[in-house]
Design a protein around this motif. Structure first.
Motif, PDB file in Angstrom:
ATOM      1  N   LEU A 159      -2.464  -0.112 -20.951  1.00  0.00           N
ATOM      2  CA  LEU A 159      -3.723   0.642 -20.861  1.00  0.00           C
ATOM      3  C   LEU A 159      -4.584   0.240 -19.641  1.00  0.00           C
ATOM      4  O   LEU A 159      -5.155  -0.936 -19.509  1.00  0.00           O
ATOM      5  CB  LEU A 159      -4.296   0.476 -22.089  1.00  0.00           C
ATOM      6  N   GLY A 160      -4.998   1.010 -18.761  1.00  0.00           N
ATOM      7  CA  GLY A 160      -6.198   1.106 -17.904  1.00  0.00           C
ATOM      8  C   GLY A 160      -5.630   0.443 -16.630  1.00  0.00           C
ATOM      9  O   GLY A 160      -6.217   0.172 -15.485  1.00  0.00           O
ATOM     10  N   LYS A 161      -4.193   0.273 -16.405  1.00  0.00           N
ATOM     11  CA  LYS A 161      -3.759  -0.251 -15.401  1.00  0.00           C
ATOM     12  C   LYS A 161      -3.255   0.521 -14.180  1.00  0.00           C
ATOM     13  O   LYS A 161      -2.992   1.895 -14.685  1.00  0.00           O
ATOM     14  CB  LYS A 161      -2.479  -1.284 -15.627  1.00  0.00           C
ATOM     15  N   VAL A 162      -3.167   0.085 -13.090  1.00  0.00           N
ATOM     16  CA  VAL A 162      -2.778   1.118 -11.820  1.00  0.00           C
ATOM     17  C   VAL A 162      -1.144   1.061 -12.116  1.00  0.00           C
ATOM     18  O   VAL A 162      -0.538   0.269 -12.806  1.00  0.00           O
ATOM     19  CB  VAL A 162      -3.112   0.645 -10.688  1.00  0.00           C
ATOM     20  N   PRO A 163      -0.642   2.040 -11.335  1.00  0.00           N
ATOM     21  CA  PRO A 163       0.825   2.370 -11.181  1.00  0.00           C
ATOM     22  C   PRO A 163       1.485   0.812 -10.859  1.00  0.00           C
ATOM     23  O   PRO A 163       0.828   0.155 -10.178  1.00  0.00           O
ATOM     24  CB  PRO A 163       1.261   3.253 -10.202  1.00  0.00           C
ATOM     25  N   HIS A 164       2.592   0.656 -11.369  1.00  0.00           N
ATOM     26  CA  HIS A 164       3.714  -0.542 -11.166  1.00  0.00           C
ATOM     27  C   HIS A 164       3.584  -0.639  -9.802  1.00  0.00           C
ATOM     28  O   HIS A 164       3.621   0.325  -8.854  1.00  0.00           O
ATOM     29  CB  HIS A 164       4.950  -0.399 -11.660  1.00  0.00           C
ATOM     30  N   GLU A 165       3.946  -1.795  -8.927  1.00  0.00           N
ATOM     31  CA  GLU A 165       3.624  -2.095  -7.418  1.00  0.00           C
ATOM     32  C   GLU A 165       4.912  -1.506  -6.833  1.00  0.00           C
ATOM     33  O   GLU A 165       4.827  -1.116  -5.796  1.00  0.00           O
ATOM     34  CB  GLU A 165       3.676  -3.560  -7.165  1.00  0.00           C
ATOM     35  N   GLY A 166       6.039  -1.217  -7.641  1.00  0.00           N
ATOM     36  CA  GLY A 166       7.192  -0.591  -7.224  1.00  0.00           C
ATOM     37  C   GLY A 166       6.857   0.827  -6.918  1.00  0.00           C
ATOM     38  O   GLY A 166       7.353   1.379  -5.905  1.00  0.00           O
ATOM     39  N   THR A 167       6.283   1.477  -7.812  1.00  0.00           N
ATOM     40  CA  THR A 167       5.805   2.863  -7.737  1.00  0.00           C
ATOM     41  C   THR A 167       5.008   3.104  -6.675  1.00  0.00           C
ATOM     42  O   THR A 167       4.981   3.850  -5.937  1.00  0.00           O
ATOM     43  CB  THR A 167       5.165   3.278  -9.154  1.00  0.00           C
ATOM     44  N   ARG A 168       3.720   2.162  -6.801  1.00  0.00           N
ATOM     45  CA  ARG A 168       3.064   2.377  -5.578  1.00  0.00           C
ATOM     46  C   ARG A 168       3.521   2.219  -4.251  1.00  0.00           C
ATOM     47  O   ARG A 168       3.307   2.940  -3.250  1.00  0.00           O
ATOM     48  CB  ARG A 168       1.775   1.448  -5.802  1.00  0.00           C
ATOM     49  N   ALA A 169       4.451   1.408  -4.032  1.00  0.00           N
ATOM     50  CA  ALA A 169       5.058   1.086  -2.465  1.00  0.00           C
ATOM     51  C   ALA A 169       6.105   2.357  -2.353  1.00  0.00           C
ATOM     52  O   ALA A 169       5.872   2.928  -1.203  1.00  0.00           O
ATOM     53  CB  ALA A 169       5.898  -0.053  -2.781  1.00  0.00           C
ATOM     54  N   LEU A 170       6.573   2.801  -3.307  1.00  0.00           N
ATOM     55  CA  LEU A 170       7.556   3.870  -2.858  1.00  0.00           C
ATOM     56  C   LEU A 170       6.555   5.147  -2.724  1.00  0.00           C
ATOM     57  O   LEU A 170       7.092   6.060  -1.783  1.00  0.00           O
ATOM     58  CB  LEU A 170       8.295   4.326  -4.163  1.00  0.00           C
ATOM     59  N   LEU A 171       5.574   5.241  -3.572  1.00  0.00           N
ATOM     60  CA  LEU A 171       4.681   6.574  -3.171  1.00  0.00           C
ATOM     61  C   LEU A 171       4.022   6.421  -1.732  1.00  0.00           C
ATOM     62  O   LEU A 171       3.731   7.286  -0.891  1.00  0.00           O
ATOM     63  CB  LEU A 171       3.592   6.585  -4.354  1.00  0.00           C
ATOM     64  N   ASP A 172       3.579   5.213  -1.440  1.00  0.00           N
ATOM     65  CA  ASP A 172       3.042   4.616  -0.167  1.00  0.00           C
ATOM     66  C   ASP A 172       4.019   5.140   1.029  1.00  0.00           C
ATOM     67  O   ASP A 172       3.584   5.779   1.929  1.00  0.00           O
ATOM     68  CB  ASP A 172       2.645   3.471   0.204  1.00  0.00           C
ATOM     69  N   ARG A 173       5.302   4.914   0.880  1.00  0.00           N
ATOM     70  CA  ARG A 173       6.247   5.181   1.809  1.00  0.00           C
ATOM     71  C   ARG A 173       6.487   6.676   2.117  1.00  0.00           C
ATOM     72  O   ARG A 173       6.583   7.093   3.094  1.00  0.00           O
ATOM     73  CB  ARG A 173       7.598   4.454   1.364  1.00  0.00           C
ATOM     74  N   TYR A 174       6.166   7.587   1.261  1.00  0.00           N
ATOM     75  CA  TYR A 174       6.208   8.918   1.220  1.00  0.00           C
ATOM     76  C   TYR A 174       4.982   9.531   1.398  1.00  0.00           C
ATOM     77  O   TYR A 174       4.879  10.817   1.583  1.00  0.00           O
ATOM     78  CB  TYR A 174       7.008   9.458   0.114  1.00  0.00           C
ATOM     79  N   GLY A 175       3.764   8.870   1.510  1.00  0.00           N
ATOM     80  CA  GLY A 175       2.377   9.349   1.792  1.00  0.00           C
ATOM     81  C   GLY A 175       1.898  10.110   0.599  1.00  0.00           C
ATOM     82  O   GLY A 175       1.174  11.031   0.747  1.00  0.00           O
ATOM     83  N   ILE A 176       2.294   9.622  -0.693  1.00  0.00           N
ATOM     84  CA  ILE A 176       1.874  10.395  -1.889  1.00  0.00           C
ATOM     85  C   ILE A 176       0.773   9.719  -2.441  1.00  0.00           C
ATOM     86  O   ILE A 176       0.878   8.525  -2.720  1.00  0.00           O
ATOM     87  CB  ILE A 176       3.165  10.575  -2.513  1.00  0.00           C
ATOM     88  N   SER A 177      -0.293  10.406  -2.918  1.00  0.00           N
ATOM     89  CA  SER A 177      -1.595   9.438  -3.146  1.00  0.00           C
ATOM     90  C   SER A 177      -1.383   9.363  -4.737  1.00  0.00           C
ATOM     91  O   SER A 177      -0.813  10.290  -5.558  1.00  0.00           O
ATOM     92  CB  SER A 177      -2.622  10.321  -3.221  1.00  0.00           C
ATOM     93  N   TYR A 178      -1.761   8.294  -5.293  1.00  0.00           N
ATOM     94  CA  TYR A 178      -1.888   8.008  -6.547  1.00  0.00           C
ATOM     95  C   TYR A 178      -3.306   7.407  -7.226  1.00  0.00           C
ATOM     96  O   TYR A 178      -3.470   6.582  -8.011  1.00  0.00           O
ATOM     97  CB  TYR A 178      -0.897   6.771  -7.075  1.00  0.00           C
ATOM     98  N   GLU A 179      -4.117   7.963  -6.159  1.00  0.00           N
ATOM     99  CA  GLU A 179      -5.714   7.435  -6.351  1.00  0.00           C
ATOM    100  C   GLU A 179      -6.129   7.868  -7.715  1.00  0.00           C
ATOM    101  O   GLU A 179      -6.049   8.759  -8.009  1.00  0.00           O
ATOM    102  CB  GLU A 179      -6.372   8.021  -5.302  1.00  0.00           C
ATOM    103  N   GLY A 180      -6.848   7.137  -8.297  1.00  0.00           N
ATOM    104  CA  GLY A 180      -7.484   7.064  -9.646  1.00  0.00           C
ATOM    105  C   GLY A 180      -6.597   7.201 -10.713  1.00  0.00           C
ATOM    106  O   GLY A 180      -7.165   7.366 -11.910  1.00  0.00           O
ATOM    107  N   MET A 181      -5.257   6.898 -10.646  1.00  0.00           N
ATOM    108  CA  MET A 181      -4.336   6.802 -11.637  1.00  0.00           C
ATOM    109  C   MET A 181      -4.543   5.615 -12.322  1.00  0.00           C
ATOM    110  O   MET A 181      -4.448   4.596 -11.995  1.00  0.00           O
ATOM    111  CB  MET A 181      -2.987   7.291 -11.240  1.00  0.00           C
ATOM    112  N   ARG A 182      -4.615   5.694 -13.725  1.00  0.00           N
ATOM    113  CA  ARG A 182      -4.682   4.563 -14.799  1.00  0.00           C
ATOM    114  C   ARG A 182      -3.879   4.797 -15.797  1.00  0.00           C
ATOM    115  O   ARG A 182      -3.864   6.030 -16.497  1.00  0.00           O
ATOM    116  CB  ARG A 182      -6.284   4.227 -14.881  1.00  0.00           C
ATOM    117  N   ALA A 183      -3.161   3.666 -16.293  1.00  0.00           N
ATOM    118  CA  ALA A 183      -2.322   4.086 -17.550  1.00  0.00           C
ATOM    119  C   ALA A 183      -3.193   4.399 -18.839  1.00  0.00           C
ATOM    120  O   ALA A 183      -4.317   3.832 -18.989  1.00  0.00           O
ATOM    121  CB  ALA A 183      -1.673   2.806 -17.954  1.00  0.00           C
ATOM    122  N   ARG A 184      -2.701   5.412 -19.580  1.00  0.00           N
ATOM    123  CA  ARG A 184      -3.299   5.701 -20.832  1.00  0.00           C
ATOM    124  C   ARG A 184      -2.195   6.141 -21.634  1.00  0.00           C
ATOM    125  O   ARG A 184      -0.922   6.073 -21.468  1.00  0.00           O
ATOM    126  CB  ARG A 184      -4.296   6.853 -20.700  1.00  0.00           C
TER     127      ARG A 184
END
Length: 162
Positions: free
Chosen positions: A47-72
């Motif tokens: 809860l409250g954590k940002v996406p997993h580093e593997g998800t963030r790295a992959l989304l960064d590679r494709y230029g896809i934003s995950y800004e503001g996303m937190r686990a709930r």
């Protein structure tokens, strides 16, 4: 406004990836103000954590934003707040249905993500938290999100014909 909730176990890998990818696809089609998208987990570990580093790295590679996303965590209110609740695997769907209990108004559609990809041999989106294969999950998510938008458009067309 149409609303979609993606659900996985911890809301740090699969469901936030699907949320980010679907938002990106909607933005490309200028539909981001027409469809609300969110994600949640059935568990409360992250809860409250940002996406997993593997998800963030992959989304960064494709230029896809995950800004503001937190686990709930999924809540009972999600059943009335969302039109489509898309679960990443059998266990997530079972847990979501248990949370919602007998609550049913006939409008909310709860189903597995892989139901969108009937041509694939797997019935669950593999959890990269355990497999480490974020690329495989991205390929499934990207293809499934295209199919989800098609399904939403078809449902809206049917609804407008009634």
């Amino acid at each position: 406004m149409i609303s979609v909730l993606f659900v996985c176990l911890g809301n740090i890998c699969r469901s936030p990836m699907a949320e980010a990818v679907f938002r990106h696809q909607l933005k490309e089609k200028q539909l981001e103000t027409t469809i609300k998208v969110d994600s949640a987990g059935t568990g409360d570990w992250h809860l409250g954590k940002v996406p997993h580093e593997g998800t963030r790295a992959l989304l960064d590679r494709y230029g896809i934003s995950y800004e503001g996303m937190r686990a709930r965590q999924v809540t009972l209110e999600d059943y009335t707040d969302f039109d489509y609740i898309v679960c990443m695997d059998n266990n997530n769907e079972r847990d979501v249905r248990a949370i919602f209990g007998s609550k049913s108004d006939g409008n909310t559609k709860v189903f597995k993500f892989m139901d969108l990809l009937a041509d694939k041999k797997t019935c669950d989106v593999p959890d990269p938290y355990y497999t480490g294969n974020f690329d495989e999950v991205y390929e499934l998510v990207a293809a499934g999100c295209v199919k989800l938008l098609e399904r939403i458009c078809e449902d809206q067309l049917k609804h407008s014909e009634v």
